[in-house]
Design a protein around this motif. Structure first.
Motif, PDB file in Angstrom:
ATOM      1  N   VAL A  76     -22.840  12.519  27.730  1.00 15.72           N
ATOM      2  CA  VAL A  76     -23.352  11.287  28.346  1.00 15.72           C
ATOM      3  C   VAL A  76     -22.199  10.292  28.427  1.00 15.72           C
ATOM      4  N   ASN A  77     -21.912   9.847  29.645  1.00 15.96           N
ATOM      5  CA  ASN A  77     -20.808   8.884  29.881  1.00 15.96           C
ATOM      6  C   ASN A  77     -19.522   9.304  29.167  1.00 15.96           C
ATOM      7  N   GLY A  78     -19.226  10.578  29.266  1.00  8.91           N
ATOM      8  CA  GLY A  78     -17.968  11.068  28.686  1.00  8.91           C
ATOM      9  C   GLY A  78     -18.016  11.292  27.186  1.00  8.91           C
ATOM     10  N   THR A  79     -19.200  11.072  26.563  1.00  9.56           N
ATOM     11  CA  THR A  79     -19.299  11.287  25.107  1.00  9.56           C
ATOM     12  C   THR A  79     -20.015  12.615  24.843  1.00  9.56           C
ATOM     13  N   GLU A  80     -19.498  13.364  23.891  1.00  9.13           N
ATOM     14  CA  GLU A  80     -20.108  14.644  23.544  1.00  9.13           C
ATOM     15  C   GLU A  80     -21.498  14.412  22.929  1.00  9.13           C
ATOM     16  N   VAL A  81     -22.436  15.307  23.253  1.00 12.77           N
ATOM     17  CA  VAL A  81     -23.777  15.227  22.665  1.00 12.77           C
ATOM     18  C   VAL A  81     -24.014  16.507  21.872  1.00 12.77           C
ATOM     19  N   LEU A  82     -24.236  16.345  20.546  1.00  9.88           N
ATOM     20  CA  LEU A  82     -24.381  17.511  19.670  1.00  9.88           C
ATOM     21  C   LEU A  82     -25.845  17.895  19.503  1.00  9.88           C
ATOM     22  N   PRO A  83     -26.138  19.197  19.391  1.00 14.40           N
ATOM     23  CA  PRO A  83     -27.459  19.567  18.871  1.00 14.40           C
ATOM     24  C   PRO A  83     -27.458  19.304  17.368  1.00 14.40           C
ATOM     25  N   LEU A  84     -28.637  19.071  16.782  1.00 14.85           N
ATOM     26  CA  LEU A  84     -28.688  18.736  15.351  1.00 14.85           C
ATOM     27  C   LEU A  84     -28.022  19.823  14.501  1.00 14.85           C
ATOM     28  N   GLU A  85     -28.243  21.103  14.885  1.00 14.39           N
ATOM     29  CA  GLU A  85     -27.688  22.212  14.086  1.00 14.39           C
ATOM     30  C   GLU A  85     -26.171  22.076  13.966  1.00 14.39           C
ATOM     31  N   LYS A  86     -25.542  21.703  15.073  1.00 16.10           N
ATOM     32  CA  LYS A  86     -24.082  21.615  15.048  1.00 16.10           C
ATOM     33  C   LYS A  86     -23.635  20.450  14.150  1.00 16.10           C
ATOM     34  N   TYR A  87     -24.382  19.353  14.221  1.00 13.11           N
ATOM     35  CA  TYR A  87     -24.070  18.208  13.364  1.00 13.11           C
ATOM     36  C   TYR A  87     -24.181  18.611  11.892  1.00 13.11           C
ATOM     37  N   LEU A  88     -25.229  19.397  11.587  1.00 10.30           N
ATOM     38  CA  LEU A  88     -25.447  19.797  10.188  1.00 10.30           C
ATOM     39  C   LEU A  88     -24.363  20.767   9.704  1.00 10.30           C
ATOM     40  N   GLU A  89     -23.858  21.585  10.625  1.00 14.12           N
ATOM     41  CA  GLU A  89     -22.782  22.528  10.252  1.00 14.12           C
ATOM     42  C   GLU A  89     -21.500  21.796   9.887  1.00 14.12           C
ATOM     43  N   ASN A  90     -21.349  20.632  10.535  1.00 16.33           N
ATOM     44  CA  ASN A  90     -20.129  19.855  10.376  1.00 16.33           C
ATOM     45  C   ASN A  90     -20.092  19.215   8.982  1.00 16.33           C
ATOM     46  N   GLY A  91     -19.122  19.528   8.167  1.00 17.95           N
ATOM     47  CA  GLY A  91     -19.068  19.056   6.786  1.00 17.95           C
ATOM     48  C   GLY A  91     -19.058  17.543   6.644  1.00 17.95           C
ATOM     49  N   SER A  92     -18.236  16.834   7.422  1.00 16.40           N
ATOM     50  CA  SER A  92     -18.111  15.385   7.232  1.00 16.40           C
ATOM     51  C   SER A  92     -19.117  14.655   8.113  1.00 16.40           C
ATOM     52  N   ARG A  93     -20.298  14.432   7.550  1.00 16.38           N
ATOM     53  CA  ARG A  93     -21.357  13.786   8.329  1.00 16.38           C
ATOM     54  C   ARG A  93     -21.286  12.268   8.221  1.00 16.38           C
ATOM     55  N   GLY A  94     -22.036  11.611   9.140  1.00 14.75           N
ATOM     56  CA  GLY A  94     -22.096  10.148   9.084  1.00 14.75           C
ATOM     57  C   GLY A  94     -23.520   9.694   8.815  1.00 14.75           C
ATOM     58  N   ILE A  95     -23.794   8.463   9.221  1.00 11.55           N
ATOM     59  CA  ILE A  95     -25.167   7.949   9.187  1.00 11.55           C
ATOM     60  C   ILE A  95     -25.778   8.245  10.553  1.00 11.55           C
ATOM     61  N   ILE A  96     -27.046   8.679  10.554  1.00 17.41           N
ATOM     62  CA  ILE A  96     -27.734   8.875  11.839  1.00 17.41           C
ATOM     63  C   ILE A  96     -28.662   7.691  12.082  1.00 17.41           C
ATOM     64  N   VAL A  97     -28.638   7.174  13.295  1.00 13.37           N
ATOM     65  CA  VAL A  97     -29.609   6.150  13.688  1.00 13.37           C
ATOM     66  C   VAL A  97     -30.485   6.775  14.776  1.00 13.37           C
ATOM     67  N   ILE A  98     -31.789   6.757  14.554  1.00 22.49           N
ATOM     68  CA  ILE A  98     -32.713   7.341  15.536  1.00 22.49           C
ATOM     69  C   ILE A  98     -32.909   6.337  16.673  1.00 22.49           C
ATOM     70  N   THR A  99     -32.438   6.708  17.854  1.00 19.25           N
ATOM     71  CA  THR A  99     -32.471   5.774  18.984  1.00 19.25           C
ATOM     72  C   THR A  99     -33.362   6.345  20.096  1.00 19.25           C
ATOM     73  N   VAL A 100     -34.640   6.501  19.747  1.00 15.66           N
ATOM     74  CA  VAL A 100     -35.606   6.970  20.748  1.00 15.66           C
ATOM     75  C   VAL A 100     -36.759   5.976  20.779  1.00 15.66           C
ATOM     76  N   ASP A 101     -37.696   6.158  21.750  1.00 20.02           N
ATOM     77  CA  ASP A 101     -38.806   5.212  21.832  1.00 20.02           C
ATOM     78  C   ASP A 101     -39.795   5.439  20.677  1.00 20.02           C
ATOM     79  N   THR A 102     -40.653   4.442  20.479  1.00 21.18           N
ATOM     80  CA  THR A 102     -41.547   4.432  19.317  1.00 21.18           C
ATOM     81  C   THR A 102     -42.388   5.717  19.230  1.00 21.18           C
ATOM     82  N   LYS A 103     -42.843   6.195  20.379  1.00 23.60           N
ATOM     83  CA  LYS A 103     -43.704   7.396  20.393  1.00 23.60           C
ATOM     84  C   LYS A 103     -42.973   8.617  19.834  1.00 23.60           C
TER      85      LYS A 103
END
Ligand code: SF4
Ligand code: SF4
Length: 404
Positions: A76-103
């Protein structure tokens, strides 16, 4: 928006000025450092895009996570979008902020919890994160002051005369004096000397298209401070078609025009709104236009003193959480309604209820953070004694009814 919920605090009175958030910040900061000062946004849609524009300015934005295979494939706009599995595989994780609608939030929360992640440690919801966590991290980690919303009230004159205008603009003479251009520039200078990032900075009124030096002001802020603003906006009642020079400047500096919709109370405005929207579109000026406003809150500022005790005033203020900060010269006001009603009705109430920015140093950033989130010497405003506060929600009134 606004107040940070400090569970152990009973009052917003300053007891340890400049250090009120220290204890609250300690755990947040420790966790943030453990996560490598990285923030991932789960949800690469509109909400994620808006928040990414804020977080990018701090250098902490690490990327998007999203369940959409399409977004994972193209980014999206030149930024990589990871599936959750790939994020979890990655050892050095960050903070996740859930940025979806209320539903959609419960489904994502459940997905993250099932993956072994813990709420308020590994992940946060976007609203609470941006209102309560990010402003503190921003100051305590990056020494950057972040504000969600601030405004300059350029004029209190208006083309409408709403009986229940929350700024009492109905009482302002059509030939009255506006804020001088010098004062308007000084307001922007004072604000941006201390605030590094503002999500939305709005020029308001009254009706701001009545302000004669609006073009100079857009240019001044656009040239000097546009990079510190995520959304630069003007809020209008839609009764005036802006001149070509204003349209050109709005396009140049990407100023979003928020058009209020009072056509339920004033049907003749519908035609004006169509003309205005058409003009903005033709000139490639971004705008927002909401559904018809049907009801407003009635703060009943004009109803006189409620004769509240100090304890009652503290409670009224604590429940209010108004988001509307105002910069006026070098004075930073917590509640623009309180300041403008007191001025426009010549009430002289709460003359000292502001934070003086002039003379403050960068080391006072935490004081500004505290004031912005509701701390003050008294813990309430004098105008809270003339206001229904949160209880205004119990008695909605028709929006934009006009005085004769
Ligand atoms: S509510 Fe808005 S449009 Fe109505 S009088 Fe006040 S400033 Fe003007
Ligand atoms: S004056 Fe009213 S709206 Fe403003 S902070 Fe006090 S209670 Fe809230």
């Amino acid at each position: 928006m606004g107040a940070i919920d400090l569970e152990e605090k009973e009052t917003m009175k300053w007891l340890n000025k400049g250090h009120e958030f220290d204890r609250y910040a300690e755990k947040l900061v420790e966790n943030f450092y453990q996560k490598g000062k990285k923030i991932y946004l789960f949800g690469a849609g509109i909400i994620g895009g808006e928040i990414a524009r804020v977080i990018e300015k701090t250098g902490c934005f690490a990327g998007f996570i999203d369940n959409s295979r399409e977004k994972q494939g193209f980014g999206v706009n030149g930024t990589e979008v990871l599936p959750l599995e790939k994020y979890l595989e990655n050892g050095s994780r960050g903070i996740i902020v859930i940025t979806v609608d209320t539903k959609t939030i419960p489904a994502i929360e459940s997905q993250l919890t099932k993956a072994g992640l813990i709420k308020e440690k590994d992940f946060y919801l976007h609203r609470e994160f941006m209102e309560q966590i990010f402003p503190v991290l921003s100051v305590y980690v990056n020494h950057q002051m972040y504000v969600e919303l601030a405004q300059i009230c350029l004029t209190e004159r208006c083309t409408l005369k709403c009986k229940k205008c929350a700024h009492a603009c109905y009482a302002v003479d059509a030939k009255g004096e506006d804020m001088s251009l010098d004062m308007a520039k000084k307001s922007a200078d004072a604000f941006f000397s201390y605030v590094d990032i503002v999500k939305e900075f709005v020029l308001i009124g009254g009706e701001p298209f009545l302000y004669r030096e609006l073009g100079e002001m857009i240019t001044y802020i656009g040239k000097k401070y546009r990079h510190q603003i995520v959304m630069f906006a003007i809020t209008t009642n839609g009764t005036i078609l802006p001149k070509q020079i204003i349209l050109d400047l709005c396009k140049e500096y990407q100023v979003t025009i928020h058009v209020s919709n009072y056509s339920a109370a004033i049907p003749s405005l519908e035609k004006k709104y169509e003309q205005l929207k058409d003009t903005l579109e033709k000139n490639h000026v971004p705008y927002t236009f909401n559904d018809q406003e049907l009801s407003w809150l009635d703060y009943e500022f004009e109803a006189g003193s409620r004769k509240r005790t100090e304890e009652e005033l503290t409670q009224v203020f604590d429940r209010c959480h108004t988001p509307c900060r105002e910069i006026r010269g070098s004075r930073y006001y917590y509640c623009v309604m309180a300041r403008s009603v007191s001025d426009n009705l010549n009430m002289g109430v709460g003359q000292e209820d502001y934070l003086e920015l002039e003379g403050m140093g960068q080391e006072d950033q935490k004081i500004l953070l505290e004031f912005h989130h509701g701390f003050s010497e008294k813990g309430y405003l004098e105008m809270c004694n003339h206001c229904n506060g949160k209880d205004a929600e119990k008695n909605p009134i028709p929006a934009a009814e006009q005085a004769k």
